[in-house]
Design an enzyme around this catalytic site. Structure first.
Site, mmCIF file in Angstrom:
data_model
loop_
_atom_site.group_PDB
_atom_site.id
_atom_site.type_symbol
_atom_site.label_atom_id
_atom_site.label_comp_id
_atom_site.label_asym_id
_atom_site.label_seq_id
_atom_site.Cartn_x
_atom_site.Cartn_y
_atom_site.Cartn_z
ATOM 1 C CE LYS A 64 -3.742 -3.207 12.611
ATOM 2 N NZ LYS A 64 -4.796 -2.820 11.987
ATOM 3 C CG ASP A 65 -5.193 -4.481 7.753
ATOM 4 O OD1 ASP A 65 -5.964 -4.455 8.802
ATOM 5 O OD2 ASP A 65 -4.415 -3.753 7.513
ATOM 6 C CB SER A 80 -0.301 4.399 4.174
ATOM 7 O OG SER A 80 0.032 3.153 4.621
ATOM 8 C CB SER A 89 -10.500 -0.816 15.847
ATOM 9 O OG SER A 89 -10.754 -2.111 16.751
ATOM 10 N NE ARG A 104 -10.854 3.951 7.305
ATOM 11 C CZ ARG A 104 -11.469 3.468 6.252
ATOM 12 N NH1 ARG A 104 -12.721 2.995 6.021
ATOM 13 N NH2 ARG A 104 -10.590 3.069 5.339
ATOM 14 N N GLY A 105 -8.676 7.225 8.694
ATOM 15 C CA GLY A 105 -7.433 8.192 8.199
ATOM 16 C C GLY A 105 -6.029 7.697 8.556
ATOM 17 N NE ARG A 164 -7.023 6.201 11.990
ATOM 18 C CZ ARG A 164 -7.678 4.952 11.960
ATOM 19 N NH1 ARG A 164 -7.945 4.457 13.405
ATOM 20 N NH2 ARG A 164 -8.172 4.362 11.153
ATOM 21 N NE ARG A 187 -8.624 -5.141 18.921
ATOM 22 C CZ ARG A 187 -7.786 -4.328 19.482
ATOM 23 N NH1 ARG A 187 -7.756 -4.015 20.593
ATOM 24 N NH2 ARG A 187 -7.123 -3.453 18.414
ATOM 25 N NE ARG A 188 -6.770 -0.387 18.412
ATOM 26 C CZ ARG A 188 -6.282 0.059 17.272
ATOM 27 N NH1 ARG A 188 -6.625 0.882 16.419
ATOM 28 N NH2 ARG A 188 -4.974 -0.527 17.311
ATOM 29 C CB CYS A 197 -9.584 -9.052 10.033
ATOM 30 S SG CYS A 197 -10.217 -8.198 8.710
ATOM 31 N NE ARG A 227 -3.541 0.286 2.699
ATOM 32 C CZ ARG A 227 -3.585 0.434 3.901
ATOM 33 N NH1 ARG A 227 -3.411 -0.124 5.095
ATOM 34 N NH2 ARG A 227 -4.359 1.703 4.307
#
Length: 303
Positions: free
Chosen positions: A79-80, A11, A125, A145-146, A151, A127-128, A235, A9
């Site tokens: 994790k993705d 980023s 997330s 997002r971002g 962030r 989960r978070r 995920c 990617r």
């Protein structure tokens, strides 16, 4: 093959991570490398992860590039990566894992317990979000997002009091100065595979990157992701897991959360290691106990 083309990617974090893999691969094998930047669906979308769905969001385009022979290997944040095996691709290497913990980045050096009532904390997330609601039901969780800088830029004097990010990414970017608390992995389990990288190749090309594989990381990550697969949760599901290899044992603990944080189910088991079957054996023990206690009702899984 004189040069290995590595898909990534675009980023800053992805390029940094892939650059690290490229350097390690060159050191281990003497091969030369070049990076091939791929734009994924996750990079194009601003929709919250809780609605967009995490499976394949950041990995599908990378895999397509590998299958189309636009690159020779790709590097994912593990994790993705979807837990289901691919029929034409294989994760041939998992380099040594970075710090798997979550990091709180708050205004004024505050910790999670020190944030005032009504504080606004951002994360993308589920989960978070669930963990925040379970631990601090008095704060406001904001779906964001971002990239990392975007962030962090929303923390005061922006519109948020804090954000939660993966410590691994901040370490790789040299941004640990923004962390005000590293959240304890036992009390705050993170996404299965967080902090680890996956180097994926076409079947038959495993020897290209096998030198980068780290046995203890692979065992721990396969156990964590095994739970996710057995729960049939994606995920982006509200599932946290932590596995470690210690004193000849593979220890695994996993927690499943309701999205409102009101319900938390936890299971822990251990098995002997090294053993090729250890990751799936301990994952079955943990997932089976969680399903027996009602985890399917929280993740949408089918027992």
């Amino acid at each position: 093959m004189t040069t290995l083309r590595i898909g990534t990617r675009g980023s800053a974090l992805a390029l940094t991570q892939t650059g690290m893999v490229a350097d390690d691969l060159a050191d281990a094998t003497g091969v030369t490398t070049e990076l091939v930047t791929i734009t994924t669906d996750g990079d194009r979308s601003n929709e919250p992860l809780s609605r967009a769905g995490g499976t394949g969001l950041f990995t599908g385009a990378l895999r397509d590039a590998l299958l189309d022979d636009r690159c020779d290997l790709v590097v994912h944040s593990l994790k993705d990566l979807p837990t289901a095996p691919h029929d034409r691709l294989v994760v041939a290497a998992m380099p040594a894992r970075e710090d798997p913990r979550d990091a709180l980045c708050a205004r004024d050096g505050l910790t999670l317990d020190e944030l005032p009532e009504g504080a606004r904390v951002g994360t993308g997330s589920p989960r978070r979000m669930a963990q925040l609601r379970a631990r601090r039901p008095d704060i406001e969780v904001v779906d964001i997002r971002g990239n990392v800088d975007t962030r962090l830029g929303r923390v005061a004097p922006g519109d948020l009091d804090a954000v939660i990010l993966a410590a691994a990414g901040l370490r790789r970017l040299g941004r640990m100065d923004v962390v005000t608390e590293l959240l304890d992995a036992d009390r705050w389990p993170t996404a299965p595979g967080q902090g680890a990288l996956a180097v994926e190749v076409r079947h038959g090309d495993e020897d290209l990157v096998r030198a980068l594989d780290h046995a203890e990381t692979r065992a721990a990550v396969e156990a964590e992701r095994g739970v996710l697969a057995l729960l049939e949760a994606g995920c982006s599901a509200p599932v946290g897991a932590r596995a470690v290899v210690d004193a000849g044992l593979l220890l695994l603990s996993a927690s499943v959360y309701s999205l409102d944080g009101a319900t938390v189910l936890t299971s822990s088991h251990a098995t002997t290691w090294p053993d090729d079957d250890a990751p799936i054996d301990v994952a079955r023990a943990v997932a089976g106990e969680l399903l027996d206690r009602g985890a399917a009702d929280l993740t949408g899984a089918r027992p």
